[in-house]
Design an enzyme around this catalytic site. Sequence first.
Site, PDB file in Angstrom:
ATOM      1  CB  CYS A   1      53.023 -73.281 -50.260  1.00  0.00           C
ATOM      2  SG  CYS A   1      52.839 -74.267 -48.753  1.00  0.00           S
TER       3      CYS A   1
ATOM      4  CB  CYS B   1      46.775 -71.604 -45.226  1.00  0.00           C
ATOM      5  SG  CYS B   1      46.692 -73.171 -46.132  1.00  0.00           S
TER       6      CYS B   1
HETATM    7  N1  DGL Z   1      48.821 -74.236 -49.031  1.00  0.00           N
HETATM    8  C1  DGL Z   1      49.740 -74.322 -47.972  1.00  0.00           C
HETATM    9  C2  DGL Z   1      49.977 -72.961 -47.292  1.00  0.00           C
HETATM   10  O1  DGL Z   1      49.782 -71.923 -47.863  1.00  0.00           O
HETATM   11  C3  DGL Z   1      49.567 -75.358 -46.900  1.00  0.00           C
HETATM   12  C4  DGL Z   1      48.863 -76.632 -47.143  1.00  0.00           C
HETATM   13  C5  DGL Z   1      49.497 -77.831 -46.467  1.00  0.00           C
HETATM   14  O2  DGL Z   1      49.398 -77.996 -45.251  1.00  0.00           O
HETATM   15  O3  DGL Z   1      50.094 -78.590 -47.201  1.00  0.00           O
HETATM   16  O4  DGL Z   1      50.417 -72.927 -46.165  1.00  0.00           O
END
Ligand code: DGL
Length: 260
Positions: A74, A186
Amino acid sequence: MNKPAAVFLDSGIGGLPYLAWVKNQRPNLAVSYLADTAHFPYGELSSSRIIQAAAEAAQLIQARLNPSLIAVVCNTASVNALEEIRRTVSCPVVGTVPAVKPAAQESSTKPIGILATQGTVNSPYLNSLIAAYAPHREIVRAAAGDIVRYVEEDWLDDSGIGARDVMQRALGILKQAEVETVVIGCTHFLHVAEIIQDMLGGVRLIDSREGVGRRILSLLDESSPVSGEDHFYVSRSAAGMDRYRRFAELYGLKWMGELT
Ligand code: DGL
């Protein structure tokens, strides 16, 4: 239950393509996945809340699953909380940050787009990546929390039908700036990368899946735990869990419900 070699952590289902990349390279590696549904979406929280949530989730992983390694798949959690996570758990932690360096190296002089969450776009960590690797490049940042929500909540059911409407605004900003390369900053956006590519035309998309995957594998030696069964957990079980069960199935993981 055997301890997993690696546990993958994201706020939701964004990090699954990273797990898939690693399993593709090492099919018998024992892995688990935790979607921190108790705190989703990270990208709309303040930096201090992201730090608290991600560090708590990493501690939960260590206490309950005791893996050889935690992969924070993430960007939002990594750019805000990696330091704190590393401080609070004792196993190695691999982070995921926007691929600014390869984007700068592999493109000409045209603007570079960064498509990410608000929590990533506003982070001092992203500023430092840009200062280090792309100091003289025009950078266009597009925050798209609405795409995160769409991928997490709707995409599985509407098979991509509503995707274009949701993406229009953020991708419009990038198109208007005539970017040549877009960093998928993301992990959620990887699920809809084909649609993003189609909407942006000839623009080159760059993500960090391979770099992060290779780093994870480099830290796990041949004696790492192997498994016949990999597991998918959520940090809070609430309404709508059927969707997570289906994501687990799609990625060949056994649905385990709440990690307590
Ligand atoms: N999957 C997360 C990232 O790579 C973000 C998602 C969220 O906002 O929770 O930033």
